[in-house]
Structures are given as structure tokens and as C-alpha cells.
Design a protein around this motif. Structure first.
Motif, PDB file in Angstrom:
ATOM      1  N   THR A 105     -23.880  17.057  49.059  1.00  0.00           N
ATOM      2  CA  THR A 105     -22.791  17.664  48.298  1.00  0.00           C
ATOM      3  C   THR A 105     -21.538  17.681  49.165  1.00  0.00           C
ATOM      4  OG1 THR A 105     -23.379  19.873  49.093  1.00  0.00           O
ATOM      5  CG2 THR A 105     -24.389  19.154  47.009  1.00  0.00           C
ATOM      6  N   ASP A 106     -20.381  17.850  48.526  1.00  0.00           N
ATOM      7  CA  ASP A 106     -19.143  17.902  49.307  1.00  0.00           C
ATOM      8  C   ASP A 106     -18.879  19.335  49.787  1.00  0.00           C
ATOM      9  OD1 ASP A 106     -17.952  19.358  47.195  1.00  0.00           O
ATOM     10  OD2 ASP A 106     -17.014  17.572  46.352  1.00  0.00           O
ATOM     11  N   PRO A 110     -21.072  24.770  45.802  1.00  0.00           N
ATOM     12  CA  PRO A 110     -21.631  26.074  46.199  1.00  0.00           C
ATOM     13  C   PRO A 110     -22.606  25.990  47.382  1.00  0.00           C
ATOM     14  CG  PRO A 110     -21.649  25.875  43.811  1.00  0.00           C
ATOM     15  CD  PRO A 110     -21.215  24.531  44.365  1.00  0.00           C
ATOM     16  N   TRP A 111     -23.279  24.850  47.520  1.00  0.00           N
ATOM     17  CA  TRP A 111     -24.123  24.591  48.689  1.00  0.00           C
ATOM     18  C   TRP A 111     -23.490  23.426  49.429  1.00  0.00           C
ATOM     19  CZ3 TRP A 111     -29.996  24.672  47.084  1.00  0.00           C
ATOM     20  CH2 TRP A 111     -30.312  25.919  46.556  1.00  0.00           C
ATOM     21  N   MET A 133     -30.532  16.710  40.867  1.00  0.00           N
ATOM     22  CA  MET A 133     -31.317  17.894  41.237  1.00  0.00           C
ATOM     23  C   MET A 133     -31.466  18.030  42.748  1.00  0.00           C
ATOM     24  SD  MET A 133     -34.227  17.896  38.325  1.00  0.00           S
ATOM     25  CE  MET A 133     -34.454  16.140  38.096  1.00  0.00           C
ATOM     26  N   ILE A 134     -31.570  19.263  43.167  1.00  0.00           N
ATOM     27  CA  ILE A 134     -31.856  19.582  44.559  1.00  0.00           C
ATOM     28  C   ILE A 134     -33.197  20.314  44.570  1.00  0.00           C
ATOM     29  CG2 ILE A 134     -31.174  20.942  46.573  1.00  0.00           C
ATOM     30  CD1 ILE A 134     -28.237  20.536  45.689  1.00  0.00           C
ATOM     31  N   GLN A 135     -34.221  19.648  45.107  1.00  0.00           N
ATOM     32  CA  GLN A 135     -35.530  20.271  45.249  1.00  0.00           C
ATOM     33  C   GLN A 135     -35.696  20.645  46.712  1.00  0.00           C
ATOM     34  OE1 GLN A 135     -37.728  17.296  42.271  1.00  0.00           O
ATOM     35  NE2 GLN A 135     -39.125  18.659  43.373  1.00  0.00           N
ATOM     36  N   LEU A 136     -35.847  21.932  46.958  1.00  0.00           N
ATOM     37  CA  LEU A 136     -35.882  22.422  48.330  1.00  0.00           C
ATOM     38  C   LEU A 136     -37.060  21.885  49.135  1.00  0.00           C
ATOM     39  CD1 LEU A 136     -34.692  26.089  47.773  1.00  0.00           C
ATOM     40  CD2 LEU A 136     -33.355  24.086  48.451  1.00  0.00           C
ATOM     41  N   TRP A 165     -29.405  22.384  56.657  1.00  0.00           N
ATOM     42  CA  TRP A 165     -30.205  22.494  55.440  1.00  0.00           C
ATOM     43  C   TRP A 165     -31.252  23.604  55.545  1.00  0.00           C
ATOM     44  CZ3 TRP A 165     -31.598  16.584  55.138  1.00  0.00           C
ATOM     45  CH2 TRP A 165     -30.438  15.846  54.870  1.00  0.00           C
ATOM     46  N   ALA A 166     -31.721  23.875  56.761  1.00  0.00           N
ATOM     47  CA  ALA A 166     -32.746  24.906  56.956  1.00  0.00           C
ATOM     48  C   ALA A 166     -32.167  26.322  56.995  1.00  0.00           C
ATOM     49  CB  ALA A 166     -33.504  24.635  58.256  1.00  0.00           C
TER      50      ALA A 166
END
Length: 167
Positions: A105-106, A110-111, A133-136, A165-166
């Protein structure tokens, strides 16, 4: 049976690596990113004569980018550790760089700077659309791949992304 030093393991690892090494390369006019097409497109086939071709890619076809990238990273890292083949370093670097440059994402999202792990929207061979989609769990899988890639090669951008990311 293969009569080499480590029998079937060496033979199968070599066949897999040699197949990936001869994968056709593409230069995306949308990103100027040159790479073996398996990194950018998960739909391919091998003809009886050994010719590898990629299929046309539509939105949902690239939804496996995160998982494909994670498994490719793990495969090349393990292959490099086993064989010492420097070609693996190039593939690891291309995969990791693609993810950081074209699948996050840029800054205004939001993330911000987060992996779009299942990019089901967007332009094929272009930047991933943040509405994919973003799958954690897949982000974590790719993060582990980036961490191992950092351990082998030392590019701190990959370590920084995995940490981000973590967090």
C-alpha cells in the motif's frame, strides 16, 4: 535411479532449479520491472517439448502473489543453502524487490507500506491495487521469507519491511 552423490534429492533439486532458471523473462511496460514471468504471473504451462509459456492474466489470477512469493523465496533460499548456486541470489532479490516496489500500500493508506498479499484487483503486471485483499497469515508467511532472504543476502530493506509488517 540417479547415481549422483545424494541420489534423488540432488536430481530433483536440480530439475526444479533448472526449470525455474529457464523460465521466460518479461519486462512489464507498466512497471519497467524485468523478471522471470513466474514472479509476475502464476498461470503457466510446460509443453511436451519443454517450452514454458504464461497464460493471460486477469484480476483474480494474481491473487496468489503472496503465497507464490513466500514459497518461491523459501525454495530459492533453501536451494542456495544446499547448492551454493548464485543464480538463487538473483531470484530471491527479484522476488523481494517486486514485493516492496509493487505490492505494498502507499503512504496514504490506513495501513501504510503494508503488503497487499492477495492482489485480486489492479492491472496485470502493474502495481497491486490496495483494494485487493490483505490476509495477515500470508503477510506473515511472506515476512518470514523476507527475513530469511535478509539473513542470506543482507539487504536491510527486506528486514525493515518484515519488521514493519509485524509491528
Amino acid at each position: 535411479w540417479y547415481k549422483g552423490l545424494n541420489g534423488q534429492l540432488d536430481y530433483r533439486a536440480r530439475i526444479a532449479a533448472e526449470t525455474m532458471k529457464r523460465y521466460p523473462w518479461t519486462v512489464s511496460p507498466k512497471t519497467s520491472f524485468a523478471a522471470p514471468d513466474y514472479i509476475l504471473n502464476g498461470h503457466w504451462s510446460i509443453a511436451a517439448d519443454g517450452t514454458i509459456t504464461s497464460a493471460e492474466q486477469l484480476d483474480w489470477h494474481n491473487g496468489d502473489l503472496g503465497q507464490r512469493s513466500a514459497y518461491s523465496l523459501f525454495g530459492w533460499i533453501n536451494y542456495y543453502r544446499y547448492s551454493g548456486d548464485p543464480v538463487a541470489i538473483a531470484h530471491i532479490s527479484l522476488i523481494a524487490d517486486l514485493l516492496l516496489e509493487h505490492a505494498q500500500t502507499d503512504e496514504n493508506h490506513p495501513w501504510p507500506r503494508f503488503l497487499i498479499s492477495v492482489p485480486t484487483h489492479g492491472v496485470p503486471y502493474g502495481k497491486a491495487d490496495p483494494h485487493g485483499m490483505i490476509q495477515l497469515d500470508i503477510v506473515a508467511q511472506v515476512g518470514l521469507g523476507l527475513l530469511q532472504a535478509y539473513q542470506v543476502i543482507g539487504d536491510t530493506r527486506w528486514l525493515d519491511a518484515a519488521r514493519h509488517w509485524a509491528a
